[in-house]
Design a protein around this motif. Sequence first.
Motif, PDB file in Angstrom:
ATOM      1  N   THR A  85      33.129  15.377 -65.291  1.00 24.21           N
ATOM      2  CA  THR A  85      33.664  15.943 -66.311  1.00 24.21           C
ATOM      3  C   THR A  85      33.390  15.164 -67.440  1.00 24.21           C
ATOM      4  N   ALA A  88      29.441  15.770 -68.451  1.00 24.73           N
ATOM      5  CA  ALA A  88      29.215  17.193 -68.702  1.00 24.73           C
ATOM      6  C   ALA A  88      29.679  17.121 -70.092  1.00 24.73           C
ATOM      7  N   THR A  89      30.928  16.543 -70.472  1.00 21.84           N
ATOM      8  CA  THR A  89      31.493  16.586 -71.845  1.00 21.84           C
ATOM      9  C   THR A  89      30.396  15.816 -72.867  1.00 21.84           C
ATOM     10  N   VAL A 244      36.715  20.900 -70.870  1.00 18.69           N
ATOM     11  CA  VAL A 244      36.767  21.898 -69.742  1.00 18.69           C
ATOM     12  C   VAL A 244      36.721  21.123 -68.437  1.00 18.69           C
ATOM     13  N   ASN A 249      33.987  24.642 -65.536  1.00 21.10           N
ATOM     14  CA  ASN A 249      32.771  24.441 -66.118  1.00 21.10           C
ATOM     15  C   ASN A 249      31.648  24.766 -65.362  1.00 21.10           C
ATOM     16  N   LYS A 250      31.691  24.571 -64.048  1.00 21.47           N
ATOM     17  CA  LYS A 250      30.657  25.212 -63.117  1.00 21.47           C
ATOM     18  C   LYS A 250      30.624  26.715 -63.257  1.00 21.47           C
ATOM     19  N   LYS A 258      27.092  28.402 -71.289  1.00 20.46           N
ATOM     20  CA  LYS A 258      26.804  27.085 -71.093  1.00 20.46           C
ATOM     21  C   LYS A 258      26.105  26.282 -72.580  1.00 20.46           C
ATOM     22  N   LEU A 263      30.863  26.398 -75.296  1.00 20.23           N
ATOM     23  CA  LEU A 263      31.966  25.397 -74.398  1.00 20.23           C
ATOM     24  C   LEU A 263      32.906  24.817 -75.249  1.00 20.23           C
TER      25      LEU A 263
END
Length: 313
Positions: A85, A88-89, A244, A249-250, A258, A263
């Motif tokens: 996470t 991704a963030t 998220v 998110n996935k 995306k 987001l």
Amino acid sequence: MEPRGTELVNLYKRNYNIPADVEVTEAMILQHWNLEKKLTKELWESTPENRWEVFEQAYTLLYSEIEWLNKLPGDTRSPSERYQTWVATIGSKPKKIYEIGSGKGEMISYLSQCEFECKGTEVTRERGEKHIKESSSYLSWGNTDGVNLEQFEPANYYDVVLSNQVIEHFHPDDLQTHFQSAYSILNENGRYIFSTPHCHTGPHDVSFVFKYDDSKGMHLKEYTYHELIEPLTLAGFKSVSCAVPFAINKLLVKLGIKKPEQLTKIGIFYFNFMLIVERILFLIPSKKVRRPLARFLRKLYIFADNIFLIAQK
């Protein structure tokens, strides 16, 4: 009545994610508890003038005397699972990342392996760099008070400032200064990304092991979402959103959602939703009732008791 024996050991292992087959004794836990209560009193009595010295000495003593806190295995998942996470963030490279309170350095070390330009920091040398087995050209280290960051770093420099389970350890009087300092070392599009435990399901420190409803240990304050809005806004951050959760998110990526701006909007919506759920939970006066309900809602992704925020400069 404080628990003892097997019940105490099981609660301790649960709170610190210690595998069942690792030996932990009642005597070890009581030593930890008694020392942490003593050190907590010293932290609360510290003044702005001596706070860094008091905090450094307290955490150095804690991790040198209760040395198993550094040695016991915790989360057994791989770094890619634990920090998915966060990655991704944070987004794509290149980025300059500064972490406050790096602990044993696991996250900042992993981010450096992902080839982000990273700096890890700690208040005590009992944590941080000494636990890193492999050096990296992408990772440097420093010791700071964690609060007055502009005294240690250049202004307007970093793309991302991180802290993972840190601000609950600060003296509450220092929270505003901390946010303002994080703001000052971020560049014009920088973000402060941080996580901290929610008080509704706490306490999350050693106090939980002894069945207290509120923290009596070195989590000096566990926060709510509402309590963090004002100091972040006063520090100058223009927006606050939630990170998220990776599972969501996935799903969003599969749905074609995306783009960063998409987001961000979802993160702001998720943050406002958390504020609503939090207000509803506050209607329950008993924490003994509120705590299990909040944990149940967490399993449904209706409530996130690990506050995970993105403050945008």
